[in-house]
Design an enzyme around this catalytic site. Structure first.
Site, PDB file in Angstrom:
ATOM      1  N   HIS A 388      20.170  36.059  23.337  1.00 16.53           N
ATOM      2  CA  HIS A 388      19.176  37.139  23.298  1.00 16.53           C
ATOM      3  C   HIS A 388      17.955  36.660  22.506  1.00 16.53           C
ATOM      4  O   HIS A 388      18.072  36.223  21.365  1.00 16.53           O
ATOM      5  CB  HIS A 388      19.754  38.406  22.671  1.00 16.53           C
ATOM      6  CG  HIS A 388      18.837  39.578  22.849  1.00 16.53           C
ATOM      7  ND1 HIS A 388      18.897  40.399  23.949  1.00 16.53           N
ATOM      8  CD2 HIS A 388      17.788  40.013  22.113  1.00 16.53           C
ATOM      9  CE1 HIS A 388      17.933  41.305  23.867  1.00 16.53           C
ATOM     10  NE2 HIS A 388      17.248  41.093  22.764  1.00 16.53           N
ATOM     11  N   ALA A 389      16.773  36.758  23.119  1.00 18.48           N
ATOM     12  CA  ALA A 389      15.567  36.177  22.507  1.00 18.48           C
ATOM     13  C   ALA A 389      15.229  36.830  21.174  1.00 18.48           C
ATOM     14  O   ALA A 389      15.396  38.037  20.996  1.00 18.48           O
ATOM     15  CB  ALA A 389      14.389  36.353  23.466  1.00 18.48           C
ATOM     16  N   HIS A 418       6.075  38.023  24.619  1.00 12.63           N
ATOM     17  CA  HIS A 418       6.523  39.082  23.702  1.00 12.63           C
ATOM     18  C   HIS A 418       6.917  38.488  22.347  1.00 12.63           C
ATOM     19  O   HIS A 418       6.448  38.940  21.298  1.00 12.63           O
ATOM     20  CB  HIS A 418       7.709  39.817  24.329  1.00 12.63           C
ATOM     21  CG  HIS A 418       8.409  40.764  23.394  1.00 12.63           C
ATOM     22  ND1 HIS A 418       8.128  42.109  23.339  1.00 12.63           N
ATOM     23  CD2 HIS A 418       9.365  40.555  22.448  1.00 12.63           C
ATOM     24  CE1 HIS A 418       8.881  42.684  22.408  1.00 12.63           C
ATOM     25  NE2 HIS A 418       9.644  41.763  21.855  1.00 12.63           N
ATOM     26  N   GLU A 419       7.759  37.483  22.376  1.00 11.57           N
ATOM     27  CA  GLU A 419       8.234  36.888  21.113  1.00 11.57           C
ATOM     28  C   GLU A 419       7.073  36.297  20.324  1.00 11.57           C
ATOM     29  O   GLU A 419       7.040  36.350  19.094  1.00 11.57           O
ATOM     30  CB  GLU A 419       9.292  35.813  21.386  1.00 11.57           C
ATOM     31  CG  GLU A 419      10.576  36.332  22.018  1.00 11.57           C
ATOM     32  CD  GLU A 419      11.236  37.438  21.226  1.00 11.57           C
ATOM     33  OE1 GLU A 419      11.092  37.464  19.986  1.00 11.57           O
ATOM     34  OE2 GLU A 419      11.882  38.303  21.844  1.00 11.57           O
ATOM     35  N   HIS A 422       5.451  38.579  17.912  1.00 13.41           N
ATOM     36  CA  HIS A 422       6.102  38.652  16.590  1.00 13.41           C
ATOM     37  C   HIS A 422       5.639  37.481  15.723  1.00 13.41           C
ATOM     38  O   HIS A 422       5.343  37.638  14.535  1.00 13.41           O
ATOM     39  CB  HIS A 422       7.618  38.558  16.736  1.00 13.41           C
ATOM     40  CG  HIS A 422       8.260  39.736  17.414  1.00 13.41           C
ATOM     41  ND1 HIS A 422       8.064  41.033  17.026  1.00 13.41           N
ATOM     42  CD2 HIS A 422       9.139  39.817  18.453  1.00 13.41           C
ATOM     43  CE1 HIS A 422       8.771  41.850  17.783  1.00 13.41           C
ATOM     44  NE2 HIS A 422       9.436  41.134  18.673  1.00 13.41           N
ATOM     45  N   GLU A 446       6.903  45.314  17.969  1.00 15.74           N
ATOM     46  CA  GLU A 446       7.350  45.074  19.347  1.00 15.74           C
ATOM     47  C   GLU A 446       6.213  45.158  20.361  1.00 15.74           C
ATOM     48  O   GLU A 446       6.338  44.656  21.476  1.00 15.74           O
ATOM     49  CB  GLU A 446       8.454  46.071  19.725  1.00 15.74           C
ATOM     50  CG  GLU A 446       9.713  45.989  18.870  1.00 15.74           C
ATOM     51  CD  GLU A 446      10.351  44.605  18.888  1.00 15.74           C
ATOM     52  OE1 GLU A 446      10.119  43.839  19.853  1.00 15.74           O
ATOM     53  OE2 GLU A 446      11.075  44.268  17.925  1.00 15.74           O
ATOM     54  N   HIS A 547      21.660  45.138  21.029  1.00 20.47           N
ATOM     55  CA  HIS A 547      21.163  45.801  19.822  1.00 20.47           C
ATOM     56  C   HIS A 547      22.196  46.680  19.150  1.00 20.47           C
ATOM     57  O   HIS A 547      22.008  47.056  17.992  1.00 20.47           O
ATOM     58  CB  HIS A 547      19.896  46.601  20.163  1.00 20.47           C
ATOM     59  CG  HIS A 547      18.818  45.737  20.760  1.00 20.47           C
ATOM     60  ND1 HIS A 547      18.910  45.200  22.023  1.00 20.47           N
ATOM     61  CD2 HIS A 547      17.656  45.275  20.248  1.00 20.47           C
ATOM     62  CE1 HIS A 547      17.834  44.470  22.281  1.00 20.47           C
ATOM     63  NE2 HIS A 547      17.062  44.483  21.221  1.00 20.47           N
ATOM     64  N   TYR A 557      11.272  50.068  20.549  1.00 21.72           N
ATOM     65  CA  TYR A 557      10.830  49.592  21.868  1.00 21.72           C
ATOM     66  C   TYR A 557      10.222  50.725  22.685  1.00 21.72           C
ATOM     67  O   TYR A 557       9.330  50.509  23.492  1.00 21.72           O
ATOM     68  CB  TYR A 557      11.987  48.939  22.628  1.00 21.72           C
ATOM     69  CG  TYR A 557      12.593  47.758  21.910  1.00 21.72           C
ATOM     70  CD1 TYR A 557      11.909  46.548  21.813  1.00 21.72           C
ATOM     71  CD2 TYR A 557      13.843  47.847  21.305  1.00 21.72           C
ATOM     72  CE1 TYR A 557      12.464  45.462  21.146  1.00 21.72           C
ATOM     73  CE2 TYR A 557      14.404  46.766  20.639  1.00 21.72           C
ATOM     74  CZ  TYR A 557      13.709  45.576  20.564  1.00 21.72           C
ATOM     75  OH  TYR A 557      14.252  44.504  19.906  1.00 21.72           O
TER      76      TYR A 557
HETATM   77  O1  X8Z Z   1      15.177  42.690  22.415  1.00 21.00           O
HETATM   78  C1  X8Z Z   1      14.098  42.536  22.937  1.00 21.00           C
HETATM   79  C2  X8Z Z   1      13.288  41.281  22.673  1.00 21.00           C
HETATM   80  C3  X8Z Z   1      13.472  40.791  21.304  1.00 21.00           C
HETATM   81  S1  X8Z Z   1      12.674  41.803  20.149  1.00 21.00           S
HETATM   82  C4  X8Z Z   1      13.737  40.201  23.641  1.00 21.00           C
HETATM   83  N1  X8Z Z   1      13.603  43.456  23.802  1.00 21.00           N
HETATM   84  C5  X8Z Z   1      14.341  44.651  24.139  1.00 21.00           C
HETATM   85  C6  X8Z Z   1      15.578  44.322  24.948  1.00 21.00           C
HETATM   86  O2  X8Z Z   1      15.698  43.199  25.443  1.00 21.00           O
HETATM   87  O3  X8Z Z   1      16.423  45.198  25.114  1.00 21.00           O
HETATM   88  C7  X8Z Z   1      12.304  43.410  24.468  1.00 21.00           C
HETATM   89  C8  X8Z Z   1      12.300  44.575  25.394  1.00 21.00           C
HETATM   90  C9  X8Z Z   1      13.380  45.487  24.935  1.00 21.00           C
HETATM   91 ZN    ZN Z   2      10.683  41.915  20.079  1.00 17.90          ZN
END
Ligand code: X8Z
Ligand code: ZN
Length: 667
Positions: A388-389, A418-419, A422, A446, A547, A557
């Protein structure tokens, strides 16, 4: 994801704690409660200065442990990360206890803000009891490890095959076989079930920690980080959802019609009009971009196929790597394998550079050399990693990194942008004291990179060679809008429901024996999504979403999806652009870059409302820029859905009929 001070890793994996370090002025012996006392005669200003210094040290150690446990998952790194987290959480609790002594004392507004932020720093409030705190830290590491190493295995003995999240997600993205998608969806969701017991205990422990800090429960603590009373914040999210709900319902209705046509209504519609969880191209139905082959409004109106361009880059890199991997005597299969790896790394690097180019085009600095050396670009082959990024600020002074398992896809390209948002936030606020090193709120963090993604218009993509020169027709516009909506509009109810579930779990209105039922009730209510077969309490489907085991709050988000359109409009205005919002790209515009950087550099030093006002002129969250952006698509969707019974009923029943719309004028 990221966190309040630079403690991204903390937000991701857990919490904070630490043993009492010595500090300037000498410590008095610990007080009877076990809480280290404030050094004699320490003023609030001196206290904050000391915490800032100690925090930088302790969090750097924690970040290193967390980085290792995320990029090298095994029982040893899990243990080290849990220990580092335990130290951090202990230390944080000490600082918070010490800060109490300054309540009601005169101090500068800047000091008061830092003390306030200290109390809200973690998403994982830990109980004061050292045994319970250690247990919490262990569970946090364990849950993360379970997610990161999760896989779905079938067959046995020599026929046993296991697939990880990436492989299972690929099936949902590309296969249109109903049963193969179902298998991949159910397979990934099997990783959640064993987390249920640990997660239940985790909730008890963080709630205890939150109560000891003076909050009703951990959810109230999460809602307290928005410079407004927690109840008012919850109402704000309701208000924003009401603003955008009609647009989501139209998109849902359109997608349903197309899926009905593809698979047959009997295979698609669940209850009254809900969509099946396994057919949306994504494990969590949070982004529908992968359904482009089914949902494209005008398949012949200009290609926006970024995937194809990235695939061509990958193939060119492969050809080059094959040429260079010409070791005499090496079997051709080994040579091909090595070339494939080298090509994947090269492509990932180029995608990252493409993203950096956008930020530097705005006048922001190039990333430090250490970023390029220490970033994890692609999935290693020899070990489990958390794919997960995430973006990391290791030491609050320039050691920034991204951790991803990049594939040459449009989805991953957007995630890189996106990253990098940050990363640039970290770099911009690194000069502030550690307690102020955070987003104005977590939604801001975010939204930074996503605002740049909005600027990746067809014109921008063409200018950097990722698509052919775009057509300037109504059909091409609808295509471009749909491309964005499948990611940004489809996401909105998902962005809300995850924490609607956790808020309920934390406040006790959702009990452990109803965890799964409540999860699916919320998915039905907000997203209009349901599983095709019952998901009883023998499952724990929230655990299959990163998450939840990683304990990263999610409302950020949802906020980001609203805020990014506000930021985007402000930056387009700053760049001098006057056309329709959806066609604006501020790529290369230094004035937009200057304004953006000024906001980033403020970090958490002032209430987010002030930062928002400086950038946009308004101190209110508002979905109007989002709705303005999608106005052409919304009109088109209404036309497409005319006469359909749109909407859904989670438990069956009547749905909302949409009156026939007047045809929209092409233009
Ligand atoms: O978790 C993330 C990023 C890292 S902050 C990859 N996002 C959420 C997800 O993947 O559920 C970005 C969009 C929503
Ligand atoms: Zn993020």
């Amino acid at each position: 994801m990221t966190q309040r001070p630079n403690l991204l890793a903390l937000a991701i994996s857990g919490t904070l704690a630490l043993a009492l370090a010595s500090c300037g002025g000498g410590n008095r012996p610990p007080a009877a409660t076990g809480v280290a006392a404030v050094p004699a005669n320490e003023s609030p200003e001196q206290f904050v200065a000391r915490v800032n210094k100690e925090m930088r040290e302790v969090s750097t150690e924690l970040n290193s442990a967390q980085w290792l446990s995320n990029t090298y998952i095994n029982s040893d790194s899990e243990l080290i990360a849990a220990k580092a987290n335990e130290r951090w959480l202990t230390r944080l609790n000490e600082w918070i206890a010490q800060a109490k002594q300054f309540e009601g004392k005169p101090m500068s507004p800047e000091t008061a803000r830092q003390i306030k932020l200290l109390k809200l720093m973690t998403a994982m409030p830990a109980p004061r009891d050292p045994k319970e705190l250690a247990e919490l830290a262990q569970i946090a590491s364990k849950l993360e490890g379970m997610y990161g190493s999760g896989s779905y295995c079938t067959g046995s003995g020599a026929d046993k095959t296991c697939r990880d999240i990436g492989q299972l997600s690929d099936v949902l993205a590309s296969s249109r076989d109903y049963d193969a998608q179902l298998d991949a969806w159910q397979g990934w969701h099997s990783v959640g079930a064993p987390m249920r017991g640990d997660y239940t205990r985790f909730v008890e422990l963080v709630n205890k920690g939150a109560k000891e800090m003076g909050f009703a429960d951990a959810g109230e603590m999460w809602r307290s980080g928005y410079d407004m009373p927690p109840a008012e914040f919850a109402r704000e999210t309701d208000r924003l959802w009401e603003q955008v709900k009609p647009l989501y319902e139209q998109l849902h209705c359109y997608a349903r019609g197309k899926l009905d046509a593809k698979y047959g209504k009997d295979k698609v519609e669940i209850g009254t009009g809900m969509l099946p969880a396994h057919l949306m191209g994504n494990q969590w139905q949070q982004d529908w971009s992968n359904l482009w082959d089914i949902l494209a409004p005008y398949p012949n109106a200009g290609s926006l196929d970024v995937n194809a361009a990235l695939q061509r880059t990958q193939e060119a890199n492969f050809g080059r790597a094959l040429f260079h991997a010409n070791t005499p005597g090496m079997p051709a299969s080994d040579r091909g394998f090595l070339a494939q790896r080298a090509a994947s790394l090269a492509t990932a690097n180029q995608m990252m550079q493409r993203a950096q180019d956008f930020y530097t085009s705005l006048g922001m600095p190039a990333l430090p050399e250490s970023f390029w050396q220490k970033t994890q670009f692609i999935k290693p082959l020899d070990r489990d990693v958390m794919c997960h990024a995430s973006a990391w600020d290791m030491n609050m002074q320039g050691d920034v990194r991204i951790k991803m398992c990049i594939n040459p896809t449009e989805e991953d390209l957007s995630t890189i942008y996106h990253e990098m948002g940050h990363i640039y936030y970290y770099l911009a606020y690194n000069k502030l004291p550690p307690l102020l090193q955070g987003g104005a709120n977590d939604g801001f963090h975010e939204a930074i990179g996503d605002t740049i993604v909005l600027s990746m218009t067809p014109q921008y993509l063409a200018s950097v060679g990722l698509v052919a020169k775009p057509q300037q027709t109504h059909d091409a516009l609808v295509n471009a809008q749909m491309r964005m909506a499948l990611s940004k509009v489809a996401f909105l109810p998902f962005g809300l429901m995850i924490d609607r579930w956790r808020w309920g779990v934390f406040d006790g209105s959702i009990k452990p024996d109803h965890y799964n039922q409540a999860w699916w009730a919320l998915k039905a209510k907000y997203q209009g999504i349901a599983p095709i077969s019952p998901r009883g309490e023998e499952f724990f489907d929230p655990g299959a979403k990163y998450h939840v085991p990683a304990n990263t709050p999610y409302t950020r988000y949802f906020l980001a999806n609203i805020l990014q359109f506000q930021f985007y409009k402000a930056l387009c205005d700053a760049s001098g652009y006057t056309g329709p919002l959806y066609e604006c790209s501020f790529y290369g515009n230094k004035e937009a870059g200057r304004k953006y950087w000024a906001m980033l550099a403020r970090g958490a030093s002032q209430p987010w409302q002030a930062s928002l006002k400086e950038l946009t002129g308004s101190d209110q969250l508002d979905a109007k820029p989002l709705l303005d952006y999608f106005a052409p698509l919304q009109a088109w969707l209404k036309e497409q859905n005319a006469g359909q019974a749109c909407g859904w009923q989670p438990d069956g029943g009547a749905s909302t009929a949409v009156p026939p719309a007047a045809p929209t004028t092409p233009g």
